[in-house]
Design an enzyme around this catalytic site. Structure first.
Site, PDB file in Angstrom:
ATOM      1  N   ARG A  92      35.443  47.629  52.407  1.00 30.90           N
ATOM      2  CA  ARG A  92      36.457  46.616  52.099  1.00 30.90           C
ATOM      3  C   ARG A  92      37.405  46.378  53.279  1.00 30.90           C
ATOM      4  NH1 ARG A  92      39.412  48.413  46.910  1.00 30.90           N
ATOM      5  NH2 ARG A  92      39.010  50.477  47.789  1.00 30.90           N
ATOM      6  N   ASN A 121      31.726  35.816  38.249  1.00 33.48           N
ATOM      7  CA  ASN A 121      33.085  36.355  38.219  1.00 33.48           C
ATOM      8  C   ASN A 121      33.803  36.144  39.557  1.00 33.48           C
ATOM      9  OD1 ASN A 121      35.330  37.663  37.120  1.00 33.48           O
ATOM     10  ND2 ASN A 121      34.714  39.629  37.961  1.00 33.48           N
ATOM     11  N   ARG A 125      41.300  40.443  45.953  1.00 32.35           N
ATOM     12  CA  ARG A 125      41.039  41.220  44.739  1.00 32.35           C
ATOM     13  C   ARG A 125      39.544  41.529  44.637  1.00 32.35           C
ATOM     14  NH1 ARG A 125      41.789  44.696  40.589  1.00 32.35           N
ATOM     15  NH2 ARG A 125      41.348  43.850  38.537  1.00 32.35           N
ATOM     16  N   HIS A 152      42.507  38.115  24.296  1.00 32.97           N
ATOM     17  CA  HIS A 152      43.016  37.345  25.441  1.00 32.97           C
ATOM     18  C   HIS A 152      41.832  36.737  26.180  1.00 32.97           C
ATOM     19  CE1 HIS A 152      45.154  36.179  29.047  1.00 32.97           C
ATOM     20  NE2 HIS A 152      44.320  36.883  29.770  1.00 32.97           N
ATOM     21  N   HIS A 183      49.185  35.434  39.079  1.00 29.62           N
ATOM     22  CA  HIS A 183      48.408  35.580  40.312  1.00 29.62           C
ATOM     23  C   HIS A 183      49.239  35.277  41.551  1.00 29.62           C
ATOM     24  CE1 HIS A 183      45.361  34.869  37.149  1.00 29.62           C
ATOM     25  NE2 HIS A 183      44.700  35.785  37.816  1.00 29.62           N
TER      26      HIS A 183
END
Length: 762
Positions: free
Chosen positions: A17, A118, A517, A643, A696
């Site tokens: 990462r 996603n 993220r 949610h 966000h």
């Protein structure tokens, strides 16, 4: 000419990462802009170098991004929202990130899911847009690869039809004008690439796999005829993925030299169309035969058989082997996963391993590799398929027993009365979605515990101290329904994956979700079941600290499935119901422990919608059944919450109602309340919270903004049913900004509560 290999796109984030770390260092002003560019260049070049070393013939250039490829395309063509314009002739890094993340006084552009993945993209806002080529970033990247690595790559760009289809803020007449302007600009980009030496250019048009109107085909003909006429010596690849294409005959006759088709997620339709209609002999088929969205090894013998069958309809000289889509959607490499069970690890293929599969298949197709090598590779696939992990009797028995389960509760109106008596909440009750900030200290303590440097008892004591701290904060802020904060959880899906049998958690299996993220999707490799309680201890402790209700927080089966890498040897519906039964056991355990509000989040329900409308009903039926299977066993006065993320719920509003949750919260703030229009057309009589501010972005909303959001919602929703909450969990936010934002939210709710009390008394 031999068969060649190609790649569509490669993960940006790096094996460790590195990309994420550089982004966050820059955002926190710990490195300069010059350092940022330098570090990003090194990461980008290392990715290209790796693909070259693996033996990929056509290496994508331009798939690397500082945030998102849709934002990159919009920025390159000057499609900048009015509020971010500064008069600069070239978009600055500051402006680029402001569009994505927002800034003081400037709300970020809407962010939503990239098709049914996603991954998130930034939605271009084209109101009053005047496209102009600010900078040919593709040319810069092509020359960088050519001059520094000797790689004559394949530039990749999002096509104009998909770009417009994913954008907002214009009508049909304006669309035609925008398209004409964009055609001219794309041609200029392509001319410059041609002059620099580019041979192939990949134009991504994934919108072509969705149900299309005939007008889109007419636009396609106009666009690609103009491209071919404007830059006749460049070879264009019209690249699609995620499903079978619509209008096969018309698309394959477009004036392009290559067509990229997905032969993994098309359910055989693309190949059937080739058999039925043939494939043009003047085009190259870029065959996506290796799954770019899941992490299982391919059965190379099966893939080789598919390629051989394709050559019955497509000449070998017209065939190029590649993944089904960009490898952005899978982790980088399996080699670092030393802690995984060998049988599971041996059956995995991440991005680097998928490149190797592509090269193996290409070599086999060119008679450079034999059948024995492919069969040897496939042994790991067969080993896991036949293992005890996939033959758990208690799961199979439980699945049989669900046939006798009605999965339904009494009428919601009766439940509403019972729950009102149970909880005694005020009108416009305030709450949060579940998580609170995961600070560096929280992550540090978890890491020490995982390394054995902190005992389980000490770690539990620390988690309890964080829970108490935030229960006290919520009490002080005046929230009506509290949460424990989820400090013990790494991720809303990964946490459950760690506790469920049949699910593995990787150590380095990160993929990009949005911006910096990254998430580690669990690997569902076998039959799923729970052997112990997963959330009861922390939730019961939190409830012991307050007289206000504390919600038990669970992730729903649909979201666990949609945010995991799922085994591919049985149907997703069967896996979904395995997970639903495991969540059902936890719901029962929470209720038995005195928790009377239980939130089962289905954040990813909509993103899992099939790209073809004709497949939607089956998906939604399965999703609703699984949710009700997980939640319907509770008592009538136990309140079930859920949610969901993101807007555009018009097409599934009936399914939301059929979930039969007592309270639903929906993320809406980035779409500026557009979702509310759905409820002008559809009456919704259960509890509902439409997120009143965007989590966000780091900015703290003003009370006027939140008051307007509440006011707009109450124009169409019964205030007796409306809840006030942020639009998503607060895990990624800082403590100070979280407290400040919630303080404003509670104040806005109290102000409106007073107004409504005045109306009622009058």
């Amino acid at each position: 000419m031999s068969i060649k290999s190609s790649n569509i796109g490669y993960p940006r984030i790096g094996e460790n990462r590195e990309w994420k770390k550089i982004l966050e260092l820059f955002w926190s002003n710990e490195i300069s802009e010059e350092q940022f560019y330098s570090e990003m260049e090194q990461i980008r070049l290392s990715h290209l170098r790796k693909q070259k070393e693996k033996g990929i013939d056509l290496i994508p250039i331009g798939d690397f991004s500082y945030y998102d490829q849709v934002l990159d395309t919009a920025a390159m063509f000057g499609l900048i929202p009015e509020r971010f314009k500064t008069g600069e002739t070239k978009i600055s890094l500051k402006t680029y990130f402001e569009i994505a993340r927002g800034s003081s006084g400037k709300i970020a552009s809407e962010m939503t899911k990239w098709f049914n993945t996603n991954y998130h993209y930034i939605v271009p806002e084209l109101k009053d847009a005047k496209p102009t080529l600010l900078e040919n970033r593709l040319l810069n990247l092509y020359l960088e690869a050519k001059n520094k690595l000797g790689i004559h790559g394949k530039p990749v760009i999002l096509g104009p039809i998909t770009l417009l289809s994913l954008s907002k803020g214009f009508d049909e007449q304006e669309r035609a004008e925008l398209l004409n302007s964009l055609i001219t600009l794309y041609i200029e980009v392509f001319k410059q690439l041609k002059e620099a030496g580019a041979e192939w250019i990949q134009i991504d048009e994934p919108i072509l796999v969705k149900n299309l109107e005939k007008e889109i085909i007419n636009e396609l003909k106009e666009v690609y005829t103009a491209f071919q006429g404007g830059v006749p010596d460049v070879k264009f690849i019209l690249q699609t993925y995620f499903e079978s294409i619509e209008f096969y005959e018309e698309i394959t006759q477009l004036p392009v030299q290559g067509i990229g088709l997905d032969f993994v997620h098309d359910e055989g339709v693309n190949f059937e169309n080739i058999k039925k209609y043939g494939f043009p002999n003047d085009k190259v088929l870029f065959a996506g035969v290796v799954d770019g969205r899941n992490i299982w090894k391919s059965s190379l013998t099966e893939k080789a058989s598919l390629l051989k069958e394709l050559t019955s309809f497509v000449d070998e000289n017209q065939l190029i082997v590649q993944p089904s889509c960009s490898l952005l959607h899978v982790p980088v490499t399996v080699k670092s996963e030393q802690q995984l069970d060998t049988q599971i690890k041996d059956a995995l293929a991440f991005a680097d391993e998928k490149l190797e599969e592509i090269v193996y298949l290409t070599k086999f197709a060119n008679d450079e590799l034999g059948v024995a090598e492919l069969e040897s590779y496939d042994l790991a696939v067969h080993s896991l398929k036949n293992s005890a992990h996939r033959n758990v009797q208690i799961v199979h028995d439980a699945m049989k027993n669900t046939k006798n389960d009605s999965s339904s509760r009494i009428d919601s109106k009766i439940r509403k009365e019972l729950q009102a008596e149970q909880f005694q909440l005020p009108i416009l009750p305030t709450t949060t979605i579940g998580s609170f900030p995961q600070t560096k200290e929280v992550r540090k303590q978890r890491l020490k515990w995982r390394k054995g440097e902190l005992s389980a008892a000490k770690y539990e004591q620390y988690i309890q101290s964080e829970i108490k701290k935030w229960i006290d904060i919520q009490e002080e802020l005046g929230l009506d329904v509290l949460v424990h904060g989820e400090f013990e959880r790494t991720d809303m899906v990964e946490f459950f994956g760690e506790k469920l049998e049949g699910v593995a958690i990787t150590k380095f299996g990160w993929v990009q979700s949005y911006g910096s993220r990254c998430v580690k999707p669990p690997v569902i490799f076998g039959d799923v079941y729970a052997i112990e309680n997963m959330t009861v201890k922390e939730t019961v402790y939190a409830q012991s600290l307050t007289k206000k209700p504390v919600k038990g927080m669970l992730t729903g089966p649909v979201t666990i499935i949609n945010w995991s890498f799922v085994r591919d040897d049985i149907s997703r519906t069967d896996v979904l119901n395995h997970v639903a039964l495991a969540i059902r056991a936890e719901v029962k355990a929470l209720e038995a422990s005195g928790i009377k509000m239980i939130q089962v989040d289905e954040a990813a329900l909509r993103e899992g919608l099939p790209l073809k409308e004709e497949k939607t009903e089956n998906y939604l039926n399965a999703a609703v059944y699984a949710f009700k299977l997980a939640t319907s066993s509770v008592e009538d006065n136990t309140q079930i919450h859920t949610h969901m993320c993101y807007s555009n719920f018009d097409d599934i509003i009936h399914a939301i109602d059929e979930l039969d949750a007592d309270v639903i919260s929906i993320e809406t703030s980035r779409s500026h309340g557009e979702l509310i229009a759905s409820f002008e057309q559809h009456h919704y009589n259960k509890g509902i919270g439409l997120g009143v501010y965007d989590i966000h972005s780091p900015r703290v909303p003003t009370i006027d903004e939140l008051s307007q959001n509440i006011k707009r919602a109450l124009e169409v929703l019964d205030y007796h049913a409306f809840w006030v909450n942020p639009d998503c969990g607060l895990k990624t936010r800082g403590e100070a900004e979280t407290i400040a934002a919630l303080k404003v939210m509670v104040e806005a709710a109290l102000n409106y509560r007073e107004k409504l009390h005045t109306v009622e008394t009058v």
